[in-house]
Design a protein around this motif. Structure first.
Motif, short mmCIF file in Angstrom:
data_model
loop_
_atom_site.label_atom_id
_atom_site.label_comp_id
_atom_site.label_asym_id
_atom_site.label_seq_id
_atom_site.Cartn_x
_atom_site.Cartn_y
_atom_site.Cartn_z
N UNK A 21 0.85 -1.25 0.08
CA UNK A 21 0.14 -0.02 0.25
C UNK A 21 0.93 1.25 0.05
N UNK A 22 1.94 1.21 0.79
CA UNK A 22 2.88 2.37 0.93
C UNK A 22 3.52 2.72 -0.49
N UNK A 23 3.90 1.72 -1.40
CA UNK A 23 4.47 1.84 -2.70
C UNK A 23 3.38 2.52 -3.63
N UNK A 24 2.15 2.27 -3.32
CA UNK A 24 1.12 2.85 -4.12
C UNK A 24 0.87 4.35 -3.95
N UNK A 27 1.30 8.11 1.88
CA UNK A 27 0.47 8.50 2.87
C UNK A 27 -0.51 7.54 3.43
N UNK A 28 -0.59 6.46 2.86
CA UNK A 28 -1.55 5.54 3.40
C UNK A 28 -1.05 4.76 4.51
N UNK A 29 0.41 4.80 4.65
CA UNK A 29 1.15 4.02 5.84
C UNK A 29 0.77 4.70 7.25
N UNK A 30 0.72 3.98 8.17
CA UNK A 30 1.05 4.80 9.34
C UNK A 30 2.27 5.46 9.58
N UNK A 31 2.31 6.49 10.49
CA UNK A 31 3.60 7.48 10.42
C UNK A 31 4.72 6.53 10.61
N UNK A 32 4.86 5.52 11.83
CA UNK A 32 5.88 4.97 12.01
C UNK A 32 6.24 4.16 10.97
N UNK A 34 5.61 4.55 8.02
CA UNK A 34 6.15 5.28 6.76
C UNK A 34 7.29 5.72 6.76
N UNK A 35 7.90 6.12 7.92
CA UNK A 35 9.30 6.47 8.07
C UNK A 35 10.24 5.45 7.90
N UNK A 36 9.59 4.18 8.39
CA UNK A 36 10.51 2.99 8.22
C UNK A 36 10.71 2.70 6.74
N UNK A 37 9.59 2.59 5.98
CA UNK A 37 9.63 2.32 4.57
C UNK A 37 10.41 3.18 3.98
N UNK A 38 10.19 4.49 4.26
CA UNK A 38 10.91 5.49 3.67
C UNK A 38 12.62 5.29 3.62
N UNK A 45 13.74 8.24 -4.21
CA UNK A 45 12.33 7.74 -4.52
C UNK A 45 12.06 6.47 -4.78
N UNK A 46 11.18 5.93 -4.51
CA UNK A 46 10.57 4.53 -4.67
C UNK A 46 10.83 4.00 -6.04
#
Length: 931
Positions: A21-24, A27-32, A34-38, A45-46
Motif C-alpha cells: 500500500x505504501x508503494x502505491x 500517505x496510506x501507511x501509519x507514520x511510524x 511510513x518513516x521505516x519504509x522511507x 524515490x521509490x
C-alpha cells in the motif's frame, strides 16, 4: 537515522500488505511505518529503488551463471505474501544446497549450479531484487532488499565456506547455526596479532616440510604440503577450546602430516624427530619400535593467555581410522576419572583423511558411539584433511557420495567444508565449530579442502595416475605465500616481518639437526604417563598373587546384591534368582558363574577399583545369566545392585553397547590405556564375533607394548565352546590369540569353575603387572551342575594355572589327558561312565604365558613314558594343539610321549547340524580314552 521496528516473522503478511500500500500511496501507511519504509530507499524515490537496468546487471556477479531471470516469459507477479514465500524458499535453498557451489576447492574444479539457487526458479523477477523482505536470522529488526539477502546468502554459504546443517532435525539447533553464520556472513574479523599468528603457524608448517624434504632426501615423511592450514587450524582450536574450559585434548590421526603436527603442535622436539630419521636413538628394552610417522607424544601447551592444556597424540598404525575409537575411549576414561560428568574439560580431536573417513567402517562406528551414554565424550571435533585423493584413487572411484563427510550426516552434526587456502575462513570454521560443540555437546566436522603436493609418499610418482591433476597442483603456490600476499595488500604485515619469522624458524631447525647429528643418541623411551608409574609390563613376574577375600565379607556383599529398594518391582523370575543369591550368601547353595563374577566386581569396587564392563547385551548377559542391571517390571526403570554396595565404593558401570565390535573394543582398549587402576572389560556376544574387531586385536592389543611401550590391562570376555550352535556360535578362535602370543604380551585363559573366574578377575586388577587378558568364557558351563564353587574356594587361595586330577595319582595310570575348558567335564563324565580309573585328566587353565615347570610338576606324579594326550574339541588346525605341539614336540620335557586328539582339520570351526555335532563329540571323547 533510519527507523527500526521489530518485525515478528509470523506477521510478515501484514507488513507486506502495508508496504505494498505504501508503494502505491506513501500517505496510506501509519507514520511510524511510513518513516521505516522511507528509510529503506536510502533517501531515493521509490521509483528509482525498484528500477531495473544497469544497477541490476551489476549484481549479476552474485547470481548463479545459469540464472534465467532475463529470459523468463512475462507472467503475473505473485502477491506480496507469495513473494515472501518465494524468498523464504530461496533462502532455504541456499542453506540446503549453497555448499555445492561454495569455492572450497583450491584447485577450482568445476561444479554444476543447482537450479534452485536461481531466484527465477522460485518465480522471483528482477524487480523483486529491490523489494524488501524479512530474513530474521540476518536482520531481526529490519527488512532487507532481496539483492542484499542474496548477496549475504552467497557470502555465507558459497564463498570459502560451504555448510551442511539442514539435516539436523532439531529446529533450535539449526536456527542457532543460521543466526551465527548469516549475521556474520561466515566471516571472522581478525586483528593484526591473530593474522600474524596464523602466518607464523603457516610458516612453521611449510618450512618443516621443506626442511625434511631437503635434508632427508627420499625418506618417507608423508608430507602435509598442500594442506598446511591444518597447523593454524589446530593452533586456533587449542586456544579456543582453552577459553571454553578445556584442559585436556586427546588427538588421533593417521600418518599424513603427523610429523608436522608432532613438531609444531604437540611439542615433540625436532631434534628427536631428526634422530628418528637418522636412526641414532635406541628404543627402550621392551619396545621393538615403529616407524616415526606412527608414533605419538604428550606435552603441555601454554596458551596465549597463560593457561595450560595437556595434549596427547595417540600412537596409530597404518590402519588409518582405527585409532578413532581408541582416542575417544581414552578421553572418556580421563573424564570419568576426573569426575567431569558434564564433559566440559576434555576434548577429543580426530584428524581424518578424506578417503579413509568415508571408506573405513570404523569411522561410522565411532560416530555412532558419540551419543550413546556409555561412550559419549561430550562431542568430538572431526577435521578432515581433504587431499581429494586416496593414494592413487580419485573421489569418483573412492565413494558413492558427493562428499567424504557424507557419513557424518547420520548425526545432528554440522559439516563445514572450507578452502584450506583461505586460513581466515578456516579460523571462522574452528571458532564456530567449537562454539557449537560447547553449546550442544555434539560432534562437529570441519572438512578442510587442500591437495597433496607430492605423491602418496615422497618416493611415489603421482603423475602416473593423475597427470592432469598434478599439472594443476604444480602451478599452486604454497598457502603461506598466498596468505602473505593477502596481508601485504592489507598493510597488516611487512615483508621484513614475514622474512624474520621464516629466518627464525630455519635457524631453529638447523640447530636441532646439528644437535641430532652431533650428540650421542639417547634412549627413546615410551614415555608412559605418570599414572602408569606403579605398573609394569615385560615378562610375567614369578611370584603369585593372593586373591582370596574374607568369607564373611563375600557373604555380605552377595547378600547386599540380593536386596532391592522397596519401590522396585523385579521380574518374577528375577525375584527367584535373588532368592537363590541369598541362599548362596548363607552357604546353602553352590555359587554359579554369575555370582562369582558379581563377587569379583563387588570386592574390587569396595576396595576402590573402578569396574567397567561393556558389550552387546552385557547388562543381562547373552545367555540370560548375569542380570547385573535390573529392569522394574512395572515401569521399566533400572537398578544396578553393584552400584549400591557401600557409600564410598568405586564406580561399577555395566553398559550395553551398540551392535559393533571394532568400535566398542577399540573404545574400551583406549579406556584401559588411561585407567590402569581399573578392571576394564569388553565382552563379545559370542566369542566368534571378535573377528569383526581383528584390527584392534592385531594392531593394538597384542602389539602395542612391543611397538610403543604401551601397557593395557583390558580384559576380553569371549564365550567359547562347541555345543552344536553352528560355525558362527562356537569358537572365539583361541588359536589366533595363541599364535600372536610372544614375549608375554598377553594372557590367554580358559577357566573351568566360578572360583577360578573369580580369582582370575581379581588377579588382573590386584597385581601390578598389566597385560591384556583374553578369557574363553563359558556358555553351557554357566548352568552345569558340576561347574560350581563354594564361598570357601573364593575366600582362600588364588588362581590355579594348572589343576591336577581330582583323583589321587596312582601307579596304574595308563594315559594322561591334558585339556582346557568345558571338554574337561565331558571327559570326567566319560571316565565315570566307563570306570576308567587308569586315565588321569589335568586342566591347563592358563594357556599363555604357560609355565613349563608347573606342567612338569603336574606330570611328575606319573611315570616316564606314560602317554600324554592333548584333547580339544576344536579341529586340528584350531584351538591350542598346534601351539602345544610346536612347544613340546612329540615328548614333553623328553619324558612323556605327547600327541593330540581333536577333530580333523577344517576350514570351518564347527558343524551347523546338532546331530552331527553330537556324533563328532562322542567319537572325540571315545578316542580320548583309546576306544
Amino acid at each position: 537515522m533510519k527507523c527500526q521496528i521489530p518485525v515478528d516473522p509470523l506477521n510478515l503478511a501484514y507488513v507486506e500488505r502495508l508496504y505494498a500500500d505504501y508503494l502505491r500511496d506513501p500517505a496510506s501507511a501509519p507514520p511510524e511505518w511510513g518513516n521505516y519504509f522511507a528509510g529503506l530507499s536510502n533517501g531515493e524515490p521509490a521509483e528509482k529503488q525498484f528500477q531495473t537496468g544497469p544497477s541490476f546487471r551489476s549484481y549479476s556477479v552474485f547470481n548463479p551463471p545459469t540464472s534465467r531471470l532475463g529470459s523468463m516469459p512475462p507472467q503475473e507477479e505473485p502477491g506480496v505474501a507469495g513473494r515472501q514465500e518465494s524468498v523464504d524458499a530461496l533462502v532455504r535453498s541456499y542453506r540446503t544446497r549453497g555448499h555445492i557451489i561454495a569455492q572450497v576447492d583450491p584447485l577450482r574444479q568445476p561444479k554444476a549450479t543447482p537450479p534452485e539457487l536461481d531466484p527465477a526458479y522460485h518465480g522471483l523477477t528482477e524487480a523483486d531484487f529491490y523489494r524488501p523482505f524479512a530474513c530474521a536470522t540476518m536482520e531481526p529488526e529490519r527488512l532487507l532488499a532481496l539483492r542484499e539477502i542474496t548477496e549475504r546468502l552467497r557470502n555465507t554459504y558459497c564463498r570459502s565456506i560451504g555448510v551442511q546443517f539442514m539435516h539436523i532435525d532439531d529446529y533450535g539447533t539449526r536456527l542457532w547455526l543460521q543466526e551465527r553464520m548469516e549475521r556474520t556472513q561466515n566471516h571472522l574479523a581478525l586483528g593484526r596479532d591473530e593474522q600474524l599468528r596464523i602466518l607464523t603457524r603457516l610458516t612453521d608448517a611449510v618450512m618443516f616440510e621443506e626442511f625434511i624434504r631437503k635434508k632427508f632426501i627420499g625418506a618417507k615423511s608423508f608430507s602435509l604440503e598442500g594442506c598446511e592450514s591444518l597447523i593454524p587450524l589446530l593452533d586456533l582450536a587449542i586456544e579456543r577450546a582453552s577459553e571454553q574450559g578445556v584442559t585436556d585434548i586427546v588427538l588421533g590421526m593417521a600418518h599424513r602430516g603427523r610429523l608436522n603436527v608432532l613438531a609444531n603442535i604437540i611439542g615433540k622436539s625436532p631434534r628427536e624427530i631428526f634422530r628418528e630419521f637418522e636412526e641414532t636413538g635406541t628404543r627402550s628394552r621392551n619396545s621393538g619400535g615403529d616407524v616415526k610417522y606412527h608414533l605419538g607424544h604428550s606435552n603441555d601447551w601454554t596458551t596465549a593467555t597463560g593457561k595450560q592444556v595437556h595434549l596427547s597424540l595417540c600412537f596409530n598404525p597404518s590402519h588409518l581410522e582405527f585409532v578413532n575409537p581408541v582416542a575417544t575411549g581414552r578421553m572418556r576414561a580421563r573424564q570419568d576419572l576426573a569426575g567431569d560428568v558434564e564433559r566440559k574439560h576434555g576434548l577429543t580431536l580426530l584428524i581424518h583423511g578424506d578417503a579413509a573417513f568415508i571408506g573405513e567402517g570404523v569411522a561410522q562406528e565411532t560416530l555412532n558411539l558419540s551419543r550413546v551414554a556409555g561412550y559419549t565424550v561430550g562431542g568430538t571435533l572431526h577435521v578432515i584433511v581433504n587431499n581429494q585423493i586416496g593414494f592413487t584413487t580419485p573421489p569418483n572411484e573412492g565413494r558413492s557420495s558427493m562428499y567424504a563427510t557424507s557419513v557424518a550426516k547420520m548425526l545432528p552434526a554440522p559439516i563445514f567444508h572450507v578452502n584450506g587456502e583461505d586460513p581466515e575462513a578456516v579460523a571462522q570454521c574452528v571458532m564456530l565449530a567449537l562454539e557449537f560443540r560447547a553449546k550442544f555437546k555434539l560432534d562437529v566436522v570441519i572438512d578442510m579442502y587442500g591437495y597433496r603436493r607430492l605423491g602418496h609418499n615422497e618416493s611415489d610418482e603421482p603423475t602416473f595416475t593423475q597427470p592432469v591433476l598434478y599439472r594443476r597442483i604444480a602451478g599452486r603456490k604454497p598457502v603461506r605465500e598466498g596468505y602473505l600476499e593477502h596481508l601485504l595488500k592489507l598493510g597488516e604485515v611487512t615483508r621484513a616481518e614475514a622474512d624474520q619469522i621464516a629466518e627464525r624458524r630455519q635457524a631453529l631447525l638447523e640447530k636441532n639437526l646439528a644437535e641430532a647429528r652431533s650428540e650421542p643418541g639417547t634412549q627413546l623411551k615410551g614415555r608412559r604417563p605418570s599414572k602408569w608409574n606403579n605398573y609394569s609390563g615385560g615378562p610375567e613376574p614369578a611370584e603369585e598373587t593372593d586373591t582370596g577375600v574374607e568369607k564373611q565379607k563375600l557373604a555380605a556383599l552377595l547378600d547386599a546384591q540380593a536386596r532391592l529398594p522397596a519401590d522396585f518391582h523385579p521380574h518374577p523370575k528375577i525375584h527367584r534368582l535373588l532368592e537363590v543369591r541369598r541362599r548362596m550368601a548363607q552357604g546353602e547353595h553352590a555359587l554359579d558363574w554369575a555370582a562369582a563374577e558379581a563377587l569379583a566386581f563387588a570386592t574390587l569396587a569396595t576396595a576402590g577399583v573402578r569396574v567397567r564392563l561393556s558389550g552387546q547385551d552385557s547388562g543381562r548377559g547373552t545367555f540370560s545369566h548375569r542380570h547385573a542391571v535390573l529392569h522394574d517390571y512395572e515401569d521399566g526403570h533400572l537398578y544396578t545392585p553393584l552400584q549400591h554396595l557401600v557409600p564410598d565404593q568405586a564406580p561399577v558401570e555395566i553398559w550395553n553397547s551398540p551392535l559393533s565390535e571394532t568400535g566398542v573394543l577399540g573404545f574400551d582398549y583406549g579406556y584401559s590405556l588411561d585407567c590402569p587402576n581399573g578392571l576394564i572389560m569388553w565382552e563379545a556376544q559370542f566369542g566368534d564375533f571378535v573377528n569383526a574387531a581383528q584390527v584392534i586385536v592385531d594392531q593394538f592389543i597384542v602389539s602395542a607394548e612391543k611397538k610403543w611401550d604401551h601397557l593395557s590391562g583390558l580384559v576380553l570376555l569371549l564365550p567359547h565352546g562347541l555345543e552344536g550352535q553352528g560355525p558362527e556360535h562356537s569358537s572365539a578362535r583361541l588359536e589366533r590369540f595363541l599364535r600372536q602370543a610372544a614375549e608375554d604380551n598377553i594372557q590367554a585363559v580358559y577357566p573351568t569353575t566360578p572360583a577360578q573366574y573369580f580369582h582370575l578377575l581379581r588377579r588382573q586388577a590386584v597385581r601390578r603387572w598389566r597385560k591384556p587378558l583374553v578369557v574363553m568364557t563359558p556358555k553351557s558351563l554357566l548352568r552345569h551342575p558340576k561347574s560350581v564353587s563354594t564361598l570357601d574356594e573364593l575366600a582362600h587361595g588364588r588362581f590355579q594355572r594348572i589343576i591336577p586330577d581330582e583323583l589321587p595319582a596312582a601307579a596304574g595310570i595308563q594315559r594322561v589327558l591334558l585339556c582346557t575348558g568345558k571338554i574337561y567335564f565331558e571327559l570326567v563324565e566319560q571316565r565315570e561312565k566307563t570306570k576308567r580309573d587308569d586315565v588321569a585328566i589335568l586342566r591347563v587353565e592358563q594357556l599363555y604365558p604357560l609355565r613349563e615347570e608347573l606342567l612338569q610338576a603336574a606330570l611328575a606324579n606319573y611315570r616316564d613314558s606314560t602317554p600324554v594326550f592333548w584333547v580339544q574339541e576344536e579341529p586340528l588346525n584350531m584351538g591350542a594343539w598346534y601351539d602345544f605341539r610346536v612347544r613340546f614336540g612329540d615328548r614333553i620335557s623328553g619324558r612323556w610321549p605327547f600327541d593330540g586328539i581333536c577333530r580333523p582339520a577344517s576350514a570351518s570351526p564347527a558343524t551347523g547340524l546338532a546331530k552331527t555335532h553330537k556324533r563328532e563329540q562322542a567319537a572325540l571323547i571315545a578316542k580320548a580314552f583309546g576306544e
